[in-house]
Design an enzyme around this catalytic site. Structure first.
Site, PDB file in Angstrom:
ATOM      1  N   ASP A 136     -10.294 -24.143   4.098  1.00 24.08           N
ATOM      2  CA  ASP A 136      -9.214 -24.998   4.605  1.00 24.08           C
ATOM      3  C   ASP A 136      -8.080 -24.086   5.097  1.00 24.08           C
ATOM      4  O   ASP A 136      -7.563 -23.266   4.321  1.00 24.08           O
ATOM      5  CB  ASP A 136      -8.745 -25.904   3.443  1.00 24.08           C
ATOM      6  CG  ASP A 136      -7.580 -26.796   3.845  1.00 24.08           C
ATOM      7  OD1 ASP A 136      -7.141 -26.727   5.013  1.00 24.08           O
ATOM      8  OD2 ASP A 136      -7.111 -27.555   2.969  1.00 24.08           O
ATOM      9  N   GLU A 141       0.543   5.011   3.777  1.00 25.45           N
ATOM     10  CA  GLU A 141      -0.602   5.112   2.890  1.00 25.45           C
ATOM     11  C   GLU A 141      -1.891   4.987   3.713  1.00 25.45           C
ATOM     12  O   GLU A 141      -2.956   4.744   3.179  1.00 25.45           O
ATOM     13  CB  GLU A 141      -0.541   4.086   1.766  1.00 25.45           C
ATOM     14  CG  GLU A 141      -0.421   2.660   2.215  1.00 25.45           C
ATOM     15  CD  GLU A 141      -0.333   1.710   1.048  1.00 25.45           C
ATOM     16  OE1 GLU A 141      -1.297   1.634   0.288  1.00 25.45           O
ATOM     17  OE2 GLU A 141       0.711   1.040   0.913  1.00 25.45           O
ATOM     18  N   CYS A 178       3.108   1.210  -0.996  1.00 22.98           N
ATOM     19  CA  CYS A 178       4.177   0.666  -0.150  1.00 22.98           C
ATOM     20  C   CYS A 178       5.551   1.193  -0.534  1.00 22.98           C
ATOM     21  O   CYS A 178       6.511   1.049   0.226  1.00 22.98           O
ATOM     22  CB  CYS A 178       4.188  -0.853  -0.249  1.00 22.98           C
ATOM     23  SG  CYS A 178       2.604  -1.559   0.141  1.00 22.98           S
ATOM     24  N   THR A 186      -4.511 -11.129   4.285  1.00 20.02           N
ATOM     25  CA  THR A 186      -3.190 -10.473   4.196  1.00 20.02           C
ATOM     26  C   THR A 186      -3.147  -9.167   4.992  1.00 20.02           C
ATOM     27  O   THR A 186      -2.202  -8.400   4.854  1.00 20.02           O
ATOM     28  CB  THR A 186      -2.798 -10.188   2.726  1.00 20.02           C
ATOM     29  OG1 THR A 186      -3.691  -9.186   2.192  1.00 20.02           O
ATOM     30  CG2 THR A 186      -2.882 -11.424   1.865  1.00 20.02           C
ATOM     31  N   SER A 208      -2.569  -7.794  -9.235  1.00 18.17           N
ATOM     32  CA  SER A 208      -1.542  -7.097  -8.441  1.00 18.17           C
ATOM     33  C   SER A 208      -0.293  -7.966  -8.282  1.00 18.17           C
ATOM     34  O   SER A 208       0.825  -7.453  -8.301  1.00 18.17           O
ATOM     35  CB  SER A 208      -2.102  -6.676  -7.074  1.00 18.17           C
ATOM     36  OG  SER A 208      -2.218  -7.770  -6.192  1.00 18.17           O
ATOM     37  N   HIS A 234       9.545  -6.407  -0.770  1.00 17.55           N
ATOM     38  CA  HIS A 234       8.302  -5.911  -0.168  1.00 17.55           C
ATOM     39  C   HIS A 234       7.448  -7.145   0.116  1.00 17.55           C
ATOM     40  O   HIS A 234       7.312  -8.015  -0.744  1.00 17.55           O
ATOM     41  CB  HIS A 234       7.569  -4.949  -1.109  1.00 17.55           C
ATOM     42  CG  HIS A 234       6.146  -4.741  -0.702  1.00 17.55           C
ATOM     43  ND1 HIS A 234       5.815  -4.349   0.576  1.00 17.55           N
ATOM     44  CD2 HIS A 234       4.966  -4.928  -1.354  1.00 17.55           C
ATOM     45  CE1 HIS A 234       4.498  -4.289   0.684  1.00 17.55           C
ATOM     46  NE2 HIS A 234       3.957  -4.641  -0.469  1.00 17.55           N
ATOM     47  N   LYS A 243       7.241 -16.329  -4.796  1.00 19.18           N
ATOM     48  CA  LYS A 243       6.904 -16.283  -6.226  1.00 19.18           C
ATOM     49  C   LYS A 243       7.829 -15.314  -6.949  1.00 19.18           C
ATOM     50  O   LYS A 243       8.342 -15.615  -8.025  1.00 19.18           O
ATOM     51  CB  LYS A 243       5.467 -15.772  -6.421  1.00 19.18           C
ATOM     52  CG  LYS A 243       4.382 -16.787  -6.179  1.00 19.18           C
ATOM     53  CD  LYS A 243       3.039 -16.078  -6.357  1.00 19.18           C
ATOM     54  CE  LYS A 243       1.913 -16.880  -5.769  1.00 19.18           C
ATOM     55  NZ  LYS A 243       1.081 -17.564  -6.657  1.00 19.18           N
ATOM     56  N   ASN A 247       0.704  -7.899   6.364  1.00 24.52           N
ATOM     57  CA  ASN A 247       1.215  -6.808   5.527  1.00 24.52           C
ATOM     58  C   ASN A 247       1.290  -5.529   6.355  1.00 24.52           C
ATOM     59  O   ASN A 247       0.360  -5.202   7.096  1.00 24.52           O
ATOM     60  CB  ASN A 247       0.289  -6.598   4.313  1.00 24.52           C
ATOM     61  CG  ASN A 247       0.933  -5.719   3.236  1.00 24.52           C
ATOM     62  OD1 ASN A 247       2.022  -5.168   3.421  1.00 24.52           O
ATOM     63  ND2 ASN A 247       0.275  -5.588   2.100  1.00 24.52           N
TER      64      ASN A 247
END
Ligand code: HMG
Length: 390
Positions: free
Chosen positions: A29, A79, A111, A152, A201, A233, A242, A277
């Site tokens: 979805d 990175e 990061c 992401t 993570s 970040h 969140k 990202n």
């Protein structure tokens, strides 16, 4: 002496994958991606595009103006290293025709390394106040095909000029930081794709935020309510929501008003939604998004910053927006970079994704037909990367 960010420039690839295309292909979805994760599109690097070309494109506007006068340091945070030994910054220095009297190095801690680079740059300016430092953060976020991290992905670079009496952001000296040896996200030298314990993570990100904040709050005169906005970040949009909900609750505001979270972070999220990202660059792309899209005059407003690098190191910092910062913005250029990208079909996305730099030492030329801005990785020969101006 005031020290901080004098100028910022951003660049991303000319191609993107729409998350609706990915959702259709994965039979998921599409609301899971757009609402659950908060990602609508992801920039995808083209064949002939890497962290060097993204970085050189990001810094090029500084060369075209006089922004790099009095710089003789280039700090490159990434990175997505292209060499175990040589800094990607040396290639960028060459592509930008910077003077030979320069010092260049690369830093790494997932990061977080762009904030490590910022701290080093500010220390250098304190020692040589008449000098400026060119700081570049450039990355390609790459996860396995059909893994939960795939949605992401993204790529992009930011170039920053760090100086005394900065015209955009003056950074405070106090900060709070936290390190813990964790395997939440990592990429062994022999892999092109990151490995990640995704759910762990996100928990580690929040734990590190709270621990960093505790130290910051214990040494700074600033309190939670002193900040008009928070730049996190941004591995994906929902992560910032969140994290900020947790920080708000930790500061005794319960139940957490969604309106407050929105006021604090919404304007930092416009670019990550469509770019994805960008690892080291993400926190600064969030800052740019805020400065370029806020309907308010942010002059003299206090901003909170949280940098998280998996593995893990985090840092909470703060700064003040300089009055007149609007003069330094190049919103139309950044908007055009994002808006003018071309959407990829699923098949083209997979072709771009699997396009690899050959490792046999032979002579290989890369296709010229893709738009990689003003620079491209033309090929590779005897294990040497060959870049050229377009
Ligand atoms: P997942 O397996 O897709 O998670 O992985 P999920 O199934 O729990 O779904 C995610 C959310 O979508 C949930 O909401 C679902 O309810 C919702 P939440 O519980 O989180 O609020 N959802 C829906 N919403 C609306 N309509 C629907 C629907 N279905 C489900 N139909 C995960 C998600 C982020 C873990 C995965 O994408 C991943 O592994 N990403 C890569 C790791 C990552 O970004 N981690 C972030 C913290 S670590 C970090 O920031 C460092 C990093 O940048 C690297 C570095 O430092 O170098 C990554």
């Amino acid at each position: 002496m005031k020290i901080g960010i004098d100028q910022i420039s951003f660049y991303t690839s000319s191609y993107f994958l729409d998350m609706k295309v990915l959702a259709r292909e994965r039979q998921i979805d599409s609301k899971k991606y757009s609402v659950g994760i908060g990602q609508h599109q992801a920039s995808v690097p083209a064949p002939g595009e890497d962290t060097v070309t993204l970085a050189a494109n990001a810094a090029m506007p500084f060369v075209e103006s006089d922004a790099l006068a009095n710089t003789d340091w280039l700090i490159f945070a990434t990175e997505t290293g292209i060499d175990q030994s040589k800094s990607a910054g040396v290639y960028v220095h060459d592509l930008l025709d910077l003077p030979p009297n320069y010092r260049i190095f690369e830093c790494k801690q997932a990061c977080y390394s762009s904030i490590a680079g910022l701290q080093i740059a500010m220390g250098l300016v304190e020692r040589f106040p008449e000098k400026k430092v060119l700081l570049i953060a450039s990355d390609i976020a790459r996860y396995g095909i059909r893994t939960p991290g795939e949605v992401t992905q993204g790529c992009g670079a930011v170039a920053l000029v760090i100086s005394a009496n900065p015209r955009m952001i003056t950074m405070d000296k106090e900060s709070g930081f936290f390190t813990q040896n964790t395997m939440d996200f990592w990429r062994p030298n022999y892999r092109r794709e990151a490995l990640v314990d995704g759910k762990a993570s996100t928990r580690q990100y929040i734990h590190t935020l709270i621990e960093s904040w505790k130290q910051y709050a214990s040494i700074s005169k600033n309190t939670f309510n002193d900040f008009s906005h928070y730049c996190y970040h941004l591995p994906f949009t929902k992560m910032a929501e969140k994290a900020h909900t947790h920080l708000t609750r930790f500061n005794g505001i319960t139940p957490v008003p969604t309106g407050l979270v929105k006021i604090h972070i919404e304007d930092t999220l416009h670019y990550v939604r469509t770019v994805g990202n960008t690892y080291t660059a993400a926190i600064f792309i969030g800052l740019l998004s805020l400065l370029e899209n806020s309907s308010k005059d942010l002059g003299n407003r206090k901003l909170g910053f949280f940098s998280y690098g998996s593995g893990c190191v985090g840092e909470f910092l703060s700064g003040t927006v300089e009055p007149g910062y609007e003069q330094m913005l190049t919103k139309q250029r950044h908007k055009a970079i994002i808006d003018n990208r071309s959407g990829l079909s699923y098949e083209d996305y997979e072709y771009f994704y699997h396009f690899a730099v050959p490792q046999d030492g032979g002579r290989h030329c890369f296709p010229k037909k893709y738009n990689t801005g003003k620079f491209r990785l033309a090929g590779i020969e005897k294990h040497k990367r060959i870049y050229e101006k377009v």
